[in-house]
Design a protein around this motif. Structure first.
Motif, PDB file in Angstrom:
ATOM      1  N   MET A  66       0.864  -1.174   0.000  1.00 61.82           N
ATOM      2  CA  MET A  66       0.000   0.000   0.000  1.00 61.82           C
ATOM      3  C   MET A  66       0.906   1.231   0.000  1.00 61.82           C
ATOM      4  O   MET A  66       1.819   1.345   0.811  1.00 61.82           O
ATOM      5  N   SER A  99      -2.541   5.986  -0.420  1.00 65.55           N
ATOM      6  CA  SER A  99      -3.636   5.093  -0.009  1.00 65.55           C
ATOM      7  C   SER A  99      -3.710   4.997   1.509  1.00 65.55           C
ATOM      8  O   SER A  99      -4.797   5.037   2.086  1.00 65.55           O
ATOM      9  N   GLY A 142      -4.714  -3.855   5.090  1.00 66.03           N
ATOM     10  CA  GLY A 142      -5.085  -4.212   3.723  1.00 66.03           C
ATOM     11  C   GLY A 142      -4.722  -5.629   3.331  1.00 66.03           C
ATOM     12  O   GLY A 142      -4.913  -6.019   2.185  1.00 66.03           O
ATOM     13  N   GLU A 144      -4.071  -9.544  -0.500  1.00 65.42           N
ATOM     14  CA  GLU A 144      -4.569  -8.183  -0.337  1.00 65.42           C
ATOM     15  C   GLU A 144      -6.101  -8.192  -0.272  1.00 65.42           C
ATOM     16  O   GLU A 144      -6.761  -8.949  -0.980  1.00 65.42           O
ATOM     17  N   PRO A 202      -9.602  -3.039  -2.443  1.00 63.02           N
ATOM     18  CA  PRO A 202      -9.777  -1.647  -2.013  1.00 63.02           C
ATOM     19  C   PRO A 202     -11.247  -1.248  -1.824  1.00 63.02           C
ATOM     20  O   PRO A 202     -11.571  -0.499  -0.914  1.00 63.02           O
TER      21      PRO A 202
END
Length: 112
Positions: A1, A5, A83, A91, A94
């Motif tokens: 990340m 972000s 995340g 991951e 998002p």
């Protein structure tokens, strides 16, 4: 990340924590002890007041749980673990983090 972000999610979490604090301030009166004076309030009104108090306390408990989840997400941000799924290590999407920045699992692991 990346840093942008991380900053975005840090701001999102801070905004949600501030909203929880605001809701706590609004709900303080509803959690107060119900007066049981039969001269001024009827039996049904007292029952309604007790039910309202119980609902306010349950809402406060839910806010406390959410506050702990968001604080843990801030800690993961500081540690560089934000995340990433706690089960598989992949991951987290998002879009999922936008919806719930305190999410600790990817969709696949959350479904079981």
């Amino acid at each position: 990340m990346n840093d942008a972000s991380a900053g975005h999610f840090r701001a999102l979490i801070a905004a949600r924590l501030a909203a929880l604090e605001h809701e706590d301030a609004l709900g303080q009166d509803a959690q107060a002890t119900v007066q049981l004076d039969q001269q001024s309030v009827g039996r049904l009104s007292r029952m309604d007041a007790l039910q309202g108090q119980a609902m306010a306390k349950a809402s406060a408990a839910r806010r406390d749980t959410e506050r702990r989840r968001l604080t843990a997400a801030l800690r993961r941000l500081d540690e560089g673990e934000f995340g990433f799924c706690e089960d598989c290590g992949d991951e987290i999407a998002p879009a999922r983090l936008e919806f719930d920045p305190a999410a600790q699992k990817c969709i696949a692991c959350a479904k079981g």
